[in-house]
Motif scaffolding. Structure first.
Motif, PDB file in Angstrom:
ATOM      1  N   LYS A   1      -7.568  20.853   3.566  1.00  0.00           N
ATOM      2  CA  LYS A   1      -6.219  20.552   3.224  1.00  0.00           C
ATOM      3  C   LYS A   1      -5.567  20.698   4.815  1.00  0.00           C
ATOM      4  O   LYS A   1      -4.630  20.060   4.953  1.00  0.00           O
ATOM      5  CB  LYS A   1      -5.587  21.725   2.351  1.00  0.00           C
ATOM      6  CG  LYS A   1      -4.087  21.554   2.058  1.00  0.00           C
ATOM      7  CD  LYS A   1      -3.605  22.411   1.023  1.00  0.00           C
ATOM      8  CE  LYS A   1      -2.037  22.213   0.625  1.00  0.00           C
ATOM      9  NZ  LYS A   1      -1.709  23.116  -0.405  1.00  0.00           N
TER      10      LYS A   1
ATOM     11  N   ARG B   1      -6.068  17.760   6.888  1.00  0.00           N
ATOM     12  CA  ARG B   1      -5.410  16.550   6.374  1.00  0.00           C
ATOM     13  C   ARG B   1      -3.910  16.877   6.822  1.00  0.00           C
ATOM     14  O   ARG B   1      -3.253  15.963   7.323  1.00  0.00           O
ATOM     15  CB  ARG B   1      -5.565  16.469   4.786  1.00  0.00           C
ATOM     16  CG  ARG B   1      -4.905  15.624   4.297  1.00  0.00           C
ATOM     17  CD  ARG B   1      -5.180  15.423   2.705  1.00  0.00           C
ATOM     18  NE  ARG B   1      -4.886  16.567   2.148  1.00  0.00           N
ATOM     19  CZ  ARG B   1      -3.460  17.095   1.615  1.00  0.00           C
ATOM     20  NH1 ARG B   1      -2.684  16.307   1.913  1.00  0.00           N
ATOM     21  NH2 ARG B   1      -3.431  18.348   1.054  1.00  0.00           N
TER      22      ARG B   1
ATOM     23  N   THR C   1      -1.481  12.301   3.040  1.00  0.00           N
ATOM     24  CA  THR C   1      -1.296  12.819   1.592  1.00  0.00           C
ATOM     25  C   THR C   1      -3.033  12.758   1.190  1.00  0.00           C
ATOM     26  O   THR C   1      -3.804  12.387   1.600  1.00  0.00           O
ATOM     27  CB  THR C   1      -0.555  12.100   0.760  1.00  0.00           C
ATOM     28  OG1 THR C   1      -1.112  10.725   0.835  1.00  0.00           O
ATOM     29  CG2 THR C   1       0.895  11.928   1.327  1.00  0.00           C
ATOM     30  N   GLN C   2      -2.887  13.486   0.199  1.00  0.00           N
ATOM     31  CA  GLN C   2      -4.085  13.509  -0.828  1.00  0.00           C
ATOM     32  C   GLN C   2      -4.554  12.012  -0.932  1.00  0.00           C
ATOM     33  O   GLN C   2      -5.834  11.622  -1.087  1.00  0.00           O
ATOM     34  CB  GLN C   2      -4.361  14.185  -1.971  1.00  0.00           C
ATOM     35  CG  GLN C   2      -4.176  15.708  -1.517  1.00  0.00           C
ATOM     36  CD  GLN C   2      -4.016  16.687  -2.938  1.00  0.00           C
ATOM     37  OE1 GLN C   2      -3.484  16.146  -3.988  1.00  0.00           O
ATOM     38  NE2 GLN C   2      -4.323  17.927  -2.943  1.00  0.00           N
ATOM     39  N   GLN C   3      -3.621  11.235  -1.600  1.00  0.00           N
ATOM     40  CA  GLN C   3      -3.898   9.788  -1.864  1.00  0.00           C
ATOM     41  C   GLN C   3      -4.315   9.098  -0.831  1.00  0.00           C
ATOM     42  O   GLN C   3      -5.455   8.375  -0.828  1.00  0.00           O
ATOM     43  CB  GLN C   3      -2.694   9.348  -2.636  1.00  0.00           C
ATOM     44  CG  GLN C   3      -2.838   7.699  -2.932  1.00  0.00           C
ATOM     45  CD  GLN C   3      -4.044   7.801  -3.989  1.00  0.00           C
ATOM     46  OE1 GLN C   3      -3.795   8.380  -4.965  1.00  0.00           O
ATOM     47  NE2 GLN C   3      -4.855   6.885  -3.965  1.00  0.00           N
TER      48      GLN C   3
ATOM     49  N   ARG D   1      -7.888  10.475  -5.897  1.00  0.00           N
ATOM     50  CA  ARG D   1      -7.144  11.620  -5.252  1.00  0.00           C
ATOM     51  C   ARG D   1      -7.583  12.846  -6.014  1.00  0.00           C
ATOM     52  O   ARG D   1      -7.626  13.976  -5.523  1.00  0.00           O
ATOM     53  CB  ARG D   1      -5.541  11.386  -5.650  1.00  0.00           C
ATOM     54  CG  ARG D   1      -4.721  12.360  -5.166  1.00  0.00           C
ATOM     55  CD  ARG D   1      -3.281  12.462  -5.451  1.00  0.00           C
ATOM     56  NE  ARG D   1      -3.064  12.669  -6.876  1.00  0.00           N
ATOM     57  CZ  ARG D   1      -3.123  13.797  -7.515  1.00  0.00           C
ATOM     58  NH1 ARG D   1      -3.499  14.955  -6.926  1.00  0.00           N
ATOM     59  NH2 ARG D   1      -2.991  14.075  -8.899  1.00  0.00           N
TER      60      ARG D   1
ATOM     61  N   ILE E   1     -10.334  14.593  -4.097  1.00  0.00           N
ATOM     62  CA  ILE E   1      -9.907  15.447  -3.130  1.00  0.00           C
ATOM     63  C   ILE E   1      -9.265  16.713  -3.395  1.00  0.00           C
ATOM     64  O   ILE E   1      -9.495  17.742  -2.935  1.00  0.00           O
ATOM     65  CB  ILE E   1      -8.647  14.755  -2.211  1.00  0.00           C
ATOM     66  CG1 ILE E   1      -9.469  13.303  -1.755  1.00  0.00           C
ATOM     67  CG2 ILE E   1      -8.075  15.353  -1.275  1.00  0.00           C
ATOM     68  CD1 ILE E   1     -10.227  13.288  -0.775  1.00  0.00           C
ATOM     69  N   VAL E   2      -8.412  16.743  -4.666  1.00  0.00           N
ATOM     70  CA  VAL E   2      -7.957  18.023  -4.981  1.00  0.00           C
ATOM     71  C   VAL E   2      -9.098  18.771  -5.361  1.00  0.00           C
ATOM     72  O   VAL E   2      -9.011  20.117  -5.276  1.00  0.00           O
ATOM     73  CB  VAL E   2      -7.063  17.466  -6.341  1.00  0.00           C
ATOM     74  CG1 VAL E   2      -6.675  18.895  -7.201  1.00  0.00           C
ATOM     75  CG2 VAL E   2      -5.799  16.822  -6.162  1.00  0.00           C
TER      76      VAL E   2
ATOM     77  N   GLU F   1     -10.529  20.311  -2.351  1.00  0.00           N
ATOM     78  CA  GLU F   1      -9.628  21.188  -1.621  1.00  0.00           C
ATOM     79  C   GLU F   1      -9.572  22.688  -2.384  1.00  0.00           C
ATOM     80  O   GLU F   1      -9.487  23.690  -1.682  1.00  0.00           O
ATOM     81  CB  GLU F   1      -8.224  20.482  -1.361  1.00  0.00           C
ATOM     82  CG  GLU F   1      -8.254  19.445  -0.500  1.00  0.00           C
ATOM     83  CD  GLU F   1      -6.732  19.313   0.025  1.00  0.00           C
ATOM     84  OE1 GLU F   1      -6.715  18.116   0.794  1.00  0.00           O
ATOM     85  OE2 GLU F   1      -5.913  19.371  -0.675  1.00  0.00           O
TER      86      GLU F   1
END
Length: 61
Positions: A2, A5, A11-13, A23, A26-27, A30
């Motif tokens: 995170k 990034r 963004t995560q997207q 996405r 990624i969540v 993280e």
């Protein structure tokens, strides 16, 4: 991840799109709820201009 990034103002997207993921993946990455494949880790590291070793910590069971 995170932190890396955020440094690139992604963004995560956006990160997910750059490495062809959802996405939600990624969540989970993280939050430490998903273990990445080596290929995926390398792809993410490349996009974030860092190394796999900087992004991920290996914890042996």
């Amino acid at each position: 991840m995170k932190e890396f990034r955020a440094r690139l103002d992604l963004t995560q997207q956006q990160l997910a799109s750059l490495v062809n993921l959802r996405r939600e993946t990624i969540v989970h990455l993280e939050n430490g709820k998903y273990n990445s494949s080596l290929k995926l880790a390398m792809d993410i590291a490349k996009v974030l201009n860092t190394t796999v070793n900087e992004l991920f910590t290996f914890i042996e069971d």
